[in-house]
Enzyme design. Structure first.
Site, mmCIF file in Angstrom:
data_model
loop_
_atom_site.group_PDB
_atom_site.id
_atom_site.type_symbol
_atom_site.label_atom_id
_atom_site.label_comp_id
_atom_site.label_asym_id
_atom_site.label_seq_id
_atom_site.Cartn_x
_atom_site.Cartn_y
_atom_site.Cartn_z
ATOM 1 N N THR A 20 0.814 -1.216 0.000
ATOM 2 C CA THR A 20 0.000 0.000 0.000
ATOM 3 C C THR A 20 0.847 1.264 0.000
ATOM 4 O OG1 THR A 20 -0.070 -0.091 2.423
ATOM 5 C CG2 THR A 20 -1.900 -1.139 1.234
ATOM 6 N N CYS A 66 -0.320 9.381 -2.418
ATOM 7 C CA CYS A 66 0.313 10.170 -3.486
ATOM 8 C C CYS A 66 -0.310 9.818 -4.834
ATOM 9 C CB CYS A 66 1.813 9.878 -3.545
ATOM 10 S SG CYS A 66 2.722 10.149 -2.020
#
Length: 267
Positions: A210, A215
């Protein structure tokens, strides 16, 4: 001939040597979704899937100069911000957003790396609230970030909603409240604007891969806006892109592994 439809995104964020988050994830995401990425780097981090072991801040005048160089020549259809670090960087980036003369900004209020390292000084939280949130066309906090910005407990989907309303009241034009930290078998994200709410919901993916999801989601939203998509459509495409990138994660590293940003190229 200029291909304006590509969608030019200026990313103002930190570099991740491991390639899973930060500027590297941003460039990969924007490219995979058909956009053009330019950058102003705020810090160089030493990190991999196991965590961050070093941070080298970029001088403020160089951050500002990078942004101006891109805006004065190439231009931007959207701006995405990530790791800012301290008050000085927040102030510098806020000035760059003003210099862009109304280019929509997707603000990812990055505070803590996946491994737990702080990426925003406590003293800078107030600067993010006063300078970045009012300049956000879209703010993309996770639950801990929303709690830090609002002072509210954020442990349920209803808590996400209350925090989102508080962030809209602080001046954000829209907020995407990310529910990955909220317990449950399903993940619910809420896109909230003064006009209403849209939810994005799916089964929680049981994976350690993950790294860089925040972002990646913010950059995917930014390139959608840069390409002229309506906000809800841009977020929906971004949400589906990240979901598939998680499912296709390559399995690299011994910690929080990266996504497969390039899956769109291998369909």
């Amino acid at each position: 001939m200029i291909q304006a439809h590509l969608g030019r995104v200026l990313v103002i964020a930190g570099s991740d040597s491991g390639g899973g988050a930060g500027i590297q994830a941003d460039i990969k995401t924007i490219t995979a979704l058909g956009g053009y990425a330019a950058t102003a780097i705020t810090a160089v981090t030493v990190q991999n899937t196991l965590g961050v072991t070093g941070v080298h801040p970029i001088p403020l005048e160089i951050i500002a100069a990078q942004a101006r160089a891109v805006l004065d020549d190439i231009g931007a259809d959207a701006i995405k911000t990530g790791m800012l670090g301290d008050v000085g960087v927040v102030e510098t980036v806020a000035a760059a957003l003003d210099y862009s003369k109304g280019v929509p900004a997707v603000i990812d209020p990055v505070m803590v790396a996946k491994g737990g390292t702080s990426l925003l000084a406590d003293a800078a939280i107030g600067a993010v609230k006063s300078l970045m949130i009012p300049r956000a066309a879209l703010l993309t906090p996770n639950a801990p970030e929303a709690a830090a910005l609002t002072g509210l407990a954020v442990e349920t989907t209803d808590d996400l909603r209350r925090a989102g309303e508080a962030l809209l009241a602080l001046g954000a034009k829209a907020v995407l409240m990310k529910g990955g930290h909220v317990a449950g078998d399903r993940v619910v994200d809420l896109l909230m604007t003064p006009a209403g709410e849209t939810s994005f919901e799916g089964e929680r993916i049981d994976t350690r891969h993950t790294h860089g999801t925040g972002c990646t989601l913010a950059s995917a939203c930014a390139v959608g806006l840069a390409q002229g998509l309506p906000l809800e459509q841009a977020v929906a495409r971004a949400w589906n892109y990240v979901h598939e990138a998680m499912l296709r994660a390559p399995g690299f590293g011994g910690g929080h592994g990266p996504l497969d940003h390039g899956w769109t190229l291998r369909k």
